[in-house]
Design a protein around this motif. Structure first.
Motif, PDB file in Angstrom:
ATOM      1  N   ASP A  13      78.631 -10.129  -7.910  1.00  0.00           N
ATOM      2  CA  ASP A  13      78.798 -11.307  -7.620  1.00  0.00           C
ATOM      3  C   ASP A  13      77.484 -12.024  -7.333  1.00  0.00           C
ATOM      4  OD1 ASP A  13      79.670 -13.787  -6.775  1.00  0.00           O
ATOM      5  OD2 ASP A  13      80.777 -12.858  -5.161  1.00  0.00           O
ATOM      6  N   ARG A  71      79.562 -15.577 -11.577  1.00  0.00           N
ATOM      7  CA  ARG A  71      79.873 -14.658 -10.469  1.00  0.00           C
ATOM      8  C   ARG A  71      81.081 -13.662 -10.785  1.00  0.00           C
ATOM      9  NH1 ARG A  71      80.486 -18.190  -5.365  1.00  0.00           N
ATOM     10  NH2 ARG A  71      80.684 -16.211  -4.562  1.00  0.00           N
ATOM     11  N   GLU A 129      83.559 -11.332 -10.068  1.00  0.00           N
ATOM     12  CA  GLU A 129      84.380 -10.944  -8.610  1.00  0.00           C
ATOM     13  C   GLU A 129      85.108  -9.718  -9.147  1.00  0.00           C
ATOM     14  OE1 GLU A 129      83.954 -12.430  -5.482  1.00  0.00           O
ATOM     15  OE2 GLU A 129      83.617 -14.346  -5.631  1.00  0.00           O
ATOM     16  N   ASP A 154      89.192 -14.739  -7.231  1.00  0.00           N
ATOM     17  CA  ASP A 154      88.285 -13.799  -6.655  1.00  0.00           C
ATOM     18  C   ASP A 154      89.021 -12.427  -6.479  1.00  0.00           C
ATOM     19  OD1 ASP A 154      86.626 -12.200  -4.937  1.00  0.00           O
ATOM     20  OD2 ASP A 154      86.060 -13.624  -3.772  1.00  0.00           O
ATOM     21  N   ASP A 177      89.410 -17.715  -3.394  1.00  0.00           N
ATOM     22  CA  ASP A 177      88.137 -17.922  -2.075  1.00  0.00           C
ATOM     23  C   ASP A 177      87.484 -19.288  -2.321  1.00  0.00           C
ATOM     24  OD1 ASP A 177      86.184 -17.656  -0.429  1.00  0.00           O
ATOM     25  OD2 ASP A 177      85.104 -16.208  -1.558  1.00  0.00           O
ATOM     26  N   GLU A 212      90.456 -17.102   3.596  1.00  0.00           N
ATOM     27  CA  GLU A 212      90.180 -16.597   2.211  1.00  0.00           C
ATOM     28  C   GLU A 212      91.365 -15.573   2.227  1.00  0.00           C
ATOM     29  OE1 GLU A 212      86.400 -14.740   0.895  1.00  0.00           O
ATOM     30  OE2 GLU A 212      87.241 -13.667  -0.556  1.00  0.00           O
TER      31      GLU A 212
HETATM   32 CA    CA Z   1      84.339 -15.023  -3.326  1.00  0.00          CA
END
Ligand code: CA
Ligand code: FEO
Ligand code: CA
Length: 564
Positions: free
Chosen positions: A267, A357, A359, A457, A472, A510
């Motif tokens: 990530d 990113r 996740e 996420d 998130d 989150e």
């Molecule tokens: Ca995150």
């Protein structure tokens, strides 16, 4: 929780600071506890978690405590931390293991149960696998390069079919600093190791966090750690075969040929998606050989291929093995150990795709396909990644300055998780159809005003194949994010693409971490950092209590399967 659907109920299982042992003390909202009380209590910022049934009707839960909300951990905004402050903060990190049982129809924590355990930033662990003992892992305190103290920033998780818990070291770099004149090496920079403290000040009280005094210490973090939750005296094992990067989760799939495949996201903006294929095969049952399956294997990184603006295409897993694909001394790779410790650099060398990113990865329980949440990436099309590679717009990362995120799905060729090639498409592109008419930023066809979200996420399948999506993201509820509200959890149908909002979290949280009882009638969900940055939340206590990260249980009023 602010809301669950009609016909559902939620309860708090436990919250940050709740003791796991009777010699601990109940959470004190005035002091928020001490180092000693925190060492006996549930850590902060719960994230990934797994549920392990026991024969006696109880179960063991292992829950990550990713980091500490320093703005709430201490009663005042402390600038200079004392040794006691650091003790408390280290103990708020790591993993909490505890037994649960049903009382009055509700799952509850069993104080002092035999498997209750806290693992913190100081718990001894063994570094195992191909990189163990390498010079890059040796420090003044551990000249063997095989014994690391602790784990922190444990984000997502994994669960193996042989009954162990995998915890994933993510932003490990942010705990190192120094007051000395020190310039991080290029390799340290690739992993974000800096000299400036990011608030914890651990380096002031523990030399191994002073990067000038112990420059190899950061090389001992960024791994998948395997924990036996059934034995509170077992040593957690850092499995270097799975590579070193900012691990999100570790999704385990057993291929038809018996090899174990572990899917792994890194990530960070423009980093990569990986998998390990075990050398040995899984045998059903409690064969002791299974316990070493993650010791040996081949690590791969993904390249996604596409044509033009296509939102689907083909892809290939590129092997990260010494002597192959340019991973040779001429290019700075002298051994398999170096490739694993510097997995990011190896991925750059072999031409891996820069991702938005990566996740959590989730593998479908009944079909050979897997999904990865690509949470967002403001640098897409704007900046190079940490390896100096342009973050090209296209394929599974189709949007410039991507602030919404998407979920990519791939189907391994031949319905074989060990196959080297696959087909991919996008399951969903999050977006805002109220604000944008452009189809890329309005989101894919399965996004509408009632299910809008950003920054997927956490991701997990239940045993029936429902895809649970946790967010998130930006909870400002205005501008590009108007109508999305607080972070949430949604439920997706992989066949039809339909996605529905399931629950909405409290202010400034989150939603992350998910687990089920085997009958799927209780779901465990993590509410992480409600009221972060001093936002006005009093979750879950209400009144003027301190907001606390919590694990909640969700049940259906008619006792049915969640989501059915
Ligand atoms: Ca995150
Ligand atoms: Fe800890 Fe990438 O989330
Ligand atoms: Ca996460």
């Amino acid at each position: 929780m602010s809301t669950v659907p009609e016909g559902y109920n939620w309860d708090v299982l436990l919250s940050w600071g709740d003791p796991l042992f009777s010699k601990g003390t109940p959470f004190d909202h005035a002091t928020r506890g001490s180092g000693e009380s925190q060492e006996l209590a549930f850590g902060d910022n719960n994230d990934g978690m797994s549920f392990f049934p026991l024969p006696n009707g109880r179960a063991v839960m292992a829950v990550n405590n990713e980091y500490a909300n320093l703005e709430w951990l201490y009663p005042n905004d402390i600038e200079a931390k004392t040794a006691e402050d650091v003790r408390k903060s280290k103990a708020a990190h790591g993993i909490s293991v505890f037994e649960v049982e049903q009382r009055d129809g509700k799952w509850q924590v069993v104080l002092d149960a035999p498997r209750n355990r806290r693992i913190t930033a100081d718990t001894p662990m063994e570094i195992t696998g191909p990189a163990a003992g390498h010079d890059l892992l040796k420090t003044p305190a551990d000249p063997t390069g095989t014994v690391a103290l602790g784990t922190w920033n444990n984000c997502g998780n994994g669960k193996t079919p042989w009954g162990t818990y995998l915890t994933c070291e993510e932003n490990f770099n942010g705990y190192f600093a120094t007051d000395s004149d020190y310039t991080p090496t290029a390799a340290q920079k690739r992993y974000g190791v800096k000299t400036t403290d990011r608030g914890t000040q651990w380096y002031r009280h523990d030399d191994r966090f002073d990067v000038a005094k112990s420059p190899n210490e950061p090389n001992r973090f960024g791994y998948i750690v395997e924990i036996n939750p059934m034995d509170p005296n077992s040593t957690p094992m850092k499995r270097t075969a799975l590579g070193r990067f900012k691990h999100e989760n570790a999704e385990v799939a057993v291929a038809e040929n018996g090899h174990v495949v572990v899917y792994l996201g890194d990530d960070e903006r423009g980093e990569h998606l990986y998998r390990l294929v075990s050398r040995d095969r899984y045998t059903r049952g409690n064969d002791p050989a299974n316990t070493n399956l993650l010791e040996h294997g081949t690590l791969y990184v993904a390249r996604f291929d596409y044509t033009g603006d296509d939102l689907s295409g083909r892809g290939e897993w590129l092997e990260l093995t010494f002597g192959k694909n340019g991973l040779t001394p001429e290019n700075g790779f002298n051994s398999q150990a170096e490739i694993l410790i510097h997995a990011r650099q190896a991925a750059t060398q072999v031409g891996a795709t820069t991702m938005d990113r990566p996740e959590w990865v989730a593998a479908h329980p009944n079909r050979v396909e897997a999904y990865c949440a690509l949470t967002n990436n403001k640098n897409r099309g704007v900046k190079k990644n940490g390896g100096g590679i342009a973050q090209t717009i296209g394929g599974p990362n189709p949007r410039e300055k991507n602030n919404y995120g998407q979920i990519v799905r791939w189907r391994p060729d031949g319905q074989d998780h060990t196959a080297e090639t696959f087909s991919w498409d996008l399951y969903v592109m999050a977006g805002n159809p109220n604000v944008h008419t452009d189809s890329l930023y309005a989101g894919s066809a399965n996004v509408n005003a009632a299910n809008m979200f950003n920054s997927p996420d956490g991701l997990a399948f239940d045993s029936d194949g429902r895809l649970w999506i946790q967010s998130d993201g930006n909870y400002g509820n205005e501008g590009d994010f108007a109508g999305m509200g607080n972070n949430q959890m949604l439920c997706g149908n992989p066949e039809t693409g339909e996605i529905r909002r399931f629950l909405t979290g409290p202010i400034a949280c989150e939603i992350t971490g998910i687990s089920f009882t085997p009958d799927s009638r209780t779901m465990f969900v993590g509410v992480q950092h409600p009221g972060e940055k001093k936002k006005p939340s009093h979750f879950p206590g209400g009144g003027d209590t301190v907001p606390r990260s919590s694990v909640v249980t969700i049940t259906k009023n008619d006792g049915g399967v969640i989501g059915s």
